[in-house]
Design an enzyme around this catalytic site. Structure first.
Site, PDB file in Angstrom:
ATOM      1  N   CYS A   1       0.826  -1.196   0.000  1.00 35.69           N
ATOM      2  CA  CYS A   1       0.000   0.000   0.000  1.00 35.69           C
ATOM      3  C   CYS A   1       0.863   1.250   0.000  1.00 35.69           C
ATOM      4  O   CYS A   1       1.763   1.372   0.821  1.00 35.69           O
ATOM      5  CB  CYS A   1      -0.868  -0.031   1.250  1.00 35.69           C
TER       6      CYS A   1
ATOM      7  N   CYS B   1      -3.285  -0.132   8.965  1.00 39.52           N
ATOM      8  CA  CYS B   1      -2.969  -1.563   8.826  1.00 39.52           C
ATOM      9  C   CYS B   1      -1.594  -1.840   9.408  1.00 39.52           C
ATOM     10  O   CYS B   1      -0.587  -1.848   8.691  1.00 39.52           O
ATOM     11  CB  CYS B   1      -3.022  -1.981   7.365  1.00 39.52           C
TER      12      CYS B   1
ATOM     13  N   CYS C   1      -8.728   0.764  -1.519  1.00 38.55           N
ATOM     14  CA  CYS C   1      -8.060   0.312  -0.312  1.00 38.55           C
ATOM     15  C   CYS C   1      -8.120  -1.211  -0.256  1.00 38.55           C
ATOM     16  O   CYS C   1      -9.130  -1.804  -0.612  1.00 38.55           O
ATOM     17  CB  CYS C   1      -8.794   0.939   0.872  1.00 38.55           C
TER      18      CYS C   1
ATOM     19  N   TYR D   1     -26.210  -4.824  24.704  1.00 36.23           N
ATOM     20  CA  TYR D   1     -25.505  -4.083  23.658  1.00 36.23           C
ATOM     21  C   TYR D   1     -25.873  -4.742  22.320  1.00 36.23           C
ATOM     22  O   TYR D   1     -25.002  -5.114  21.533  1.00 36.23           O
ATOM     23  CB  TYR D   1     -23.987  -4.102  23.866  1.00 36.23           C
TER      24      TYR D   1
ATOM     25  N   CYS E   1     -14.364  -6.499  21.165  1.00 35.96           N
ATOM     26  CA  CYS E   1     -13.414  -6.050  20.148  1.00 35.96           C
ATOM     27  C   CYS E   1     -12.291  -5.270  20.815  1.00 35.96           C
ATOM     28  O   CYS E   1     -11.486  -4.651  20.136  1.00 35.96           O
ATOM     29  CB  CYS E   1     -14.104  -5.201  19.096  1.00 35.96           C
TER      30      CYS E   1
END
Ligand code: SAH
Length: 457
Positions: free
Chosen positions: A91, A100, A174, A319, A415
């Site tokens: 990239c 990333c 991307c 949630y 997460c």
């Protein structure tokens, strides 16, 4: 979601399966799809730099939990970069974007790295099972943001904010975002001049278009385009919408959002629908929806397997967003109660129950901690609690209330590994032990990891 305009990618999933030549964007009934660049946001929605903060305020309206940093430009600065070899920088804006962190590794190496990190974090707490990797690690993002601005010559540009600055890095596509979304954003940029739409200039306060947000349905191929404007007055909107639809007939709905707040539907129903784990979900523009649908199916399947439902349980989906986990669990449960703070998402969840003919699920709009402590105070109980908080994790109030309600099992989807570890310690104080943790790679090439943990007494 995934798309047309597929690019060939050489994937090497955790299972070692080559996926060379697979097209990206969804599995779907339809092969529309999309992907594109994005505005950069910090891990908790905070942003780097002045304008970054503005973006995150606006982005947060769309519930960007779980996927904060990201981005790789395959074409940077409106120039193209070819597929690239593993282990080399694939990239052109890899460093400036910063999204990333693992792009210098092979896909397998990054999975090992994520596994190691999770073992370091949770190793003393519970067994960490082998990370569930992606079969196709590119172009998985079903949601894309582009910030719009002007270059030095006053030409409109679109892309992401350079890390820690106010400067827009032009990005046309991307590696991790859906390709159709990329194309749509480039098309929108190319139409601005002829429609006399000025991009918003943060220094002068003039101009209309601030960002574009796109989300696609993995299975359905439906595409939502949100045009975020600085003012409600959008003079050429009807013609603009018509022309955009002519160029991209795969777009199913277009919404104008004013500064991250009020919305007007310009075309279509104002939301998309998608099919996940066999159920159909409506997803409004500001509701949360996992950004990697293929991996989300594996994540939810694992969460439901760990819950060991027998058909009679009272299940809490805390949630709950648009109700995905609870509704998928509902056919294995007696009843489901979902709680969620975002009103739009709760509305979606209620509709989603109806849409799928599910009659044993109810949804409430409230703070999860407050809701649970009220339930506990009324002496109500639950047999299984699914919890899937934002990256900042849950709260003491929530965890204390769960402990009072004495569920047999708690399935914690996270997460945010650090807040997960913190919350597991809180649960341990109440006698709830983590039994096993399953990392799932939802965010390939980035350092982020999703984990599902089973707790019981
Ligand atoms: N389980 C859903 C959503 C997970 S994302 C899914 O898998 O799609 C986390 C959700 O928590 C978001 O929808 C966010 O709006 C919601 N949320 C954030 N803070 C909350 C709080 N204090 N109480 C209840 N919900 C909250």
């Amino acid at each position: 979601m995934k798309e047309t305009g597929w690019k060939k990618t050489a994937g090497n999933g955790s299972d070692g399966k080559r996926t060379e030549g697979k097209k990206s964007f969804g599995r779907g009934e339809k092969t529309t799809g999309f992907s594109k660049n994005s505005a950069k946001v910090g891990v908790n929605g905070e942003k780097q730099g002045k304008s970054a903060r503005k973006v995150s305020e606006v982005e947060d309206k769309w519930g960007t939990h779980g996927d904060r940093k990201r981005n790789v430009g395959e074409k940077g600065g409106q120039k193209t970069v070819r597929g690239g070899q593993r282990g080399k920088t694939k990239c052109p804006i890899y460093r400036e974007c910063g999204g990333c962190q693992y792009l210098h590794l092979t896909y397998d190496q990054q999975l090992k790295e994520k596994q190691k990190r999770m073992e370091e974090l949770l190793g003393g707490v519970c067994p960490v099972r082998p990370i569930i990797g992606m079969e196709e690690p590119y172009h998985y993002r079903n949601k894309v943001h582009a910030v719009f601005g002007l270059d030095r010559k006053n030409n409109p540009i679109s892309g992401i904010y350079k890390e820690g600055t106010h400067r827009i890095l032009p990005v046309d596509s991307c590696l991790i975002e859906d390709q159709k979304a990329d194309e749509i954003i480039v098309t929108i940029r190319s139409m601005l001049r002829s429609f006399k739409i000025r991009v918003f200039d943060e220094d002068t306060g003039y101009g209309l278009l601030r960002h574009v947000f796109i989300r696609g349905g993995f299975t359905t191929g439906e595409i939502l385009v949100v045009l975020v404007t600085a003012s409600p007055v959008f003079p050429s909107k009807n013609n603009f919408v018509k022309a955009l639809r002519e160029k991209h007939p795969e777009i199913t709905t277009i919404v104008q959002n004013i500064n991250g707040d009020k919305e007007h539907v310009l075309y279509g129903k104002g939301y998309i629908e998608d099919v996940l784990c066999g159920l159909r979900f409506r997803i409004s523009s500001r509701s949360f929806y996992q950004i990697n649908s293929a991996q989300t199916e594996k994540l939810y399947a694992k969460a439901i397997e760990l819950a060991e439902l027998t058909g009679n349980e009272t299940v809490l989906d805390a949630y709950c967003g648009i109700g995905t986990i609870g509704l998928i669990a509902s056919k294995h449960a007696g009843k489901v109660i979902g709680v969620e703070l975002n009103q739009d998402a709760v509305r979606d969840a209620v509709q989603n129950a109806k849409k799928n003919g599910i009659t044993n699920a109810q949804f409430f709009c409230n703070d999860a901690g407050r809701f649970m402590s009220h339930m506990a105070a009324r002496g109500e109980s639950a047999d299984v609690v699914f919890m899937d908080p934002p990256r900042s994790g849950s709260t003491e109030e929530f965890i204390d209330a769960v402990a009072l309600m004495q569920p047999k099992r708690v399935v914690y989807i996270s997460c945010g590994p650090d807040t997960l570890a913190r919350d597991l310690r809180m649960f341990a104080k109440h006698g709830y032990k983590a039994k096993e943790a399953w990392p799932v790679d939802l965010f390939g090439w980035t350092e982020h990891v999703e984990t599902v943990v089973l707790l019981s007494q």
